[in-house]
Design a protein around this motif. Structure first.
Motif, PDB file in Angstrom:
ATOM      1  N   GLN A  28       0.825  -1.204   0.000  1.00  0.00           N
ATOM      2  CA  GLN A  28       0.000   0.000   0.000  1.00  0.00           C
ATOM      3  C   GLN A  28       0.860   1.255   0.000  1.00  0.00           C
ATOM      4  N   SER A  29       1.938   1.247   0.777  1.00  0.00           N
ATOM      5  CA  SER A  29       2.821   2.410   0.845  1.00  0.00           C
ATOM      6  C   SER A  29       3.556   2.632  -0.470  1.00  0.00           C
ATOM      7  N   GLY A  32       1.165   3.667  -3.152  1.00  0.00           N
ATOM      8  CA  GLY A  32       0.694   5.013  -2.840  1.00  0.00           C
ATOM      9  C   GLY A  32       1.725   6.075  -3.189  1.00  0.00           C
ATOM     10  N   ALA A  97      -5.835  -1.585   0.196  1.00  0.00           N
ATOM     11  CA  ALA A  97      -6.375  -0.506   1.032  1.00  0.00           C
ATOM     12  C   ALA A  97      -7.776  -0.823   1.530  1.00  0.00           C
ATOM     13  N   TRP A 126      -6.848  10.931   8.284  1.00  0.00           N
ATOM     14  CA  TRP A 126      -7.136   9.576   7.847  1.00  0.00           C
ATOM     15  C   TRP A 126      -8.594   9.438   7.418  1.00  0.00           C
ATOM     16  N   GLN A 129      -9.020  10.896   4.036  1.00  0.00           N
ATOM     17  CA  GLN A 129      -8.411  10.006   3.051  1.00  0.00           C
ATOM     18  C   GLN A 129      -9.330   8.820   2.775  1.00  0.00           C
ATOM     19  N   HIS A 181      -6.581  12.995  -1.411  1.00  0.00           N
ATOM     20  CA  HIS A 181      -6.244  11.616  -1.063  1.00  0.00           C
ATOM     21  C   HIS A 181      -4.746  11.360  -1.207  1.00  0.00           C
ATOM     22  N   GLY A 185      -2.051  10.885   1.766  1.00  0.00           N
ATOM     23  CA  GLY A 185      -1.394   9.582   1.722  1.00  0.00           C
ATOM     24  C   GLY A 185       0.112   9.699   1.816  1.00  0.00           C
ATOM     25  N   ARG A 188       1.002  10.515   5.392  1.00  0.00           N
ATOM     26  CA  ARG A 188       0.872   9.380   6.305  1.00  0.00           C
ATOM     27  C   ARG A 188       1.985   8.353   6.089  1.00  0.00           C
TER      28      ARG A 188
END
Length: 241
Positions: A28-29, A32, A97, A126, A129, A181, A185, A188
């Motif tokens: 996901q990271s 993203g 996600a 969050w 998002q 978003h 992201g 985060r």
């Protein structure tokens, strides 16, 4: 004496504490970051229309490999292939996600009560998002599919899509959602993986970026609307003088 701890059930059985959970976080990271960086580049490339039709035309030719063509004209298939790649990344990002989304109405209500009861900026970030991610789940594939099925880009052809095909409505909804978003992201990810400890300073940078990107994106969309309103159907591709 044995002490037992009861953990809440999740919408995906077995995901908590499983090695897959850590791998999903990394996927996901990574996806993203890739999509966030792509958005930054994409909006700036699009904003070249603010410098005129000629400037945007030249940017498109460079991105589509015009330097490898005898005529200097780029290859639209490059846009098609890259759009397919972005779609795959979007699908992968969304798949990992989704495990974070509240799966039941009661979970949404509990989340809302939690948000109303605290004043934690990262939790609020969050939440937004989460909301924008839900919106993008429906809007982003439409935009990417359009670029796959109709990869022709240019000052006139893009303006035709925006104005005559009424794609401006899609972009007007997509722009703020994807910017908010993506920037939240990236914030985060930076915090999650310990890239910075200055959350307050990074939040200020992210807010400035959100405003800046929405402004240049809106101005670019307005430029396409103005260009499109002056074009007669059928629209002919732009040819530089």
């Amino acid at each position: 004496m044995t002490v037992r701890t009861l953990l809440p059930e999740t919408s995906i059985p077995g995901i908590v504490g499983h090695p897959w959970s850590a791998k999903a976080d990394k996927i996901q990271s990574v996806t993203g970051i890739l999509l966030g960086c792509f958005l930054l580049a994409h909006l700036h490339f699009e904003s070249s229309i603010l410098l005129g039709k000629e400037a945007f035309y030249q940017v498109v030719q460079i991105l589509e490999g015009g330097m490898f063509s005898e005529t200097g004209h780029g290859f639209p298939v490059v846009t098609k292939v890259f759009s397919v790649f972005i779609l795959i990344v979007v699908m992968l990002h969304a798949a990992v996600a989704l495990r974070r989304f509240p799966a039941q109405l009661g979970q949404w209500r509990a989340l809302r009560r939690h948000m109303n009861g605290i004043n934690h900026k990262d939790s609020h970030a969050w939440f937004w998002q989460l909301v924008t991610g839900f919106i993008l789940f429906f809007l982003a594939p439409v935009h990417v599919f359009t670029m796959i099925t109709n990869p022709e880009i240019g000052p006139h052809l893009s303006a035709e899509r925006v104005y005559h095909a009424n794609a401006w409505l899609l972009y007007a909804l997509l722009l703020p959602a994807v910017v908010i978003h993506a920037m939240i992201g990236l914030y985060r990810v930076a915090v999650k993986w310990g890239l910075t400890a200055n959350r307050r300073g990074l939040r200020k940078i992210i807010k400035v970026l959100i405003i800046y990107l929405i402004v240049i994106g809106s101005l670019s969309l307005l430029s396409y609307m103005i260009i499109g309103s002056d074009l007669a159907l059928p629209v002919q591709p732009f040819v530089p003088e």
